[in-house]
Design a protein around this motif. Structure first.
Motif: not given
Length: 238
Positions: A6-16
């Motif tokens: 399920i964690s793979r479906l969550l959005p990745a953290a942005t670095n901007t």
């Protein structure tokens, strides 16, 4: 295991930073407006509006992830050209239908890969050229003109806006790092997640990773790791 999946479906953290989001958003709006407006001057608003979907998608790539391989000048120009030519050939042979449109987008993908101009919005363009509205369909092979005019206008807008807002475009090849290639440089310490995060913040851009971007990211991470390692040595000796 289920939690990990399920964690793979969550959005990745942005670095901007939000300032970069705002810069890109303004560019997307202006670039799309400029491209559609110029196209409407020469070919009418219905034809220009028919192309607005792919143009908006291209704008997001060119203004928000301008460092990516899919957003470079040859990508949009070559991709739009491939998609249009392939679609018009499919229409000539098989006519305008849903089956023809799906065939056209598949062939367009192959051509873009062969010519190294992969540009996802061109897939939508291939579908639209086959399933064209009456005004666009009446142009026949003349459909190439509004498509390429719109692509060039979008590219010009990206070149002007990105560079005026201090975002280098198009992407330049990474230059060799003399520190990394020097035989006298110390052995690189292990890179930690914190070093990688610092390097991402230093780049401060939306990143569609290319080999050059990845190499630059690794080199920046190595520099942070080297600085951290030296700091730990001094702290230990102190």
């Amino acid at each position: 295991m289920q939690t990990r999946w399920i964690s793979r479906l969550l959005p990745a953290a942005t670095n901007t930073r939000p300032s970069e989001w705002s810069r890109a958003a303004i560019g997307v709006s202006l670039g799309t407006l400029f491209s559609v407006w110029v196209c409407s001057l020469f070919f009418g608003l219905p034809v220009a509006m028919h192309l607005i979907g792919p143009l908006g998608a291209s704008a997001i790539l060119l203004f928000a992830v301008s460092s990516g391989a899919l957003a470079q000048p040859w990508s949009i120009v070559g991709g739009y050209l491939c998609a249009t030519v392939v679609s018009l050939c499919v229409v000539y042979v098989f006519g305008r239908s849903l089956d023809s449109a799906c065939l056209a987008v598949g062939i367009a993908l192959l051509c873009m890969c062969l010519l190294r101009c992969l540009h996802p919005p061109a897939g939508a363009l291939a579908l639209l050229v086959v399933l064209a509205d009456p005004d666009s369909a009446s142009l026949g092979w003349g459909m190439l003109a509004p498509v390429m005019l719109s692509a060039v206008c979008m590219l010009l807008a990206a070149l002007a806006y990105n560079n005026l807002t201090r975002v280098g475009y198009p992407k330049k090849p990474a230059e060799p790092n003399p520190l990394a290639s020097s035989a006298q440089s110390p052995v690189d310490p292990n890179i930690t997640a914190e070093d990688l995060q610092n390097a991402l913040q230093q780049m401060d851009a939306f990143i569609d990773v290319t080999p050059e971007d990845l190499e630059a990211l690794i080199r920046a991470s190595e520099q942070y790791a080297r600085q951290r390692s030296i700091g730990e040595v001094f702290a230990h000796n102190g």
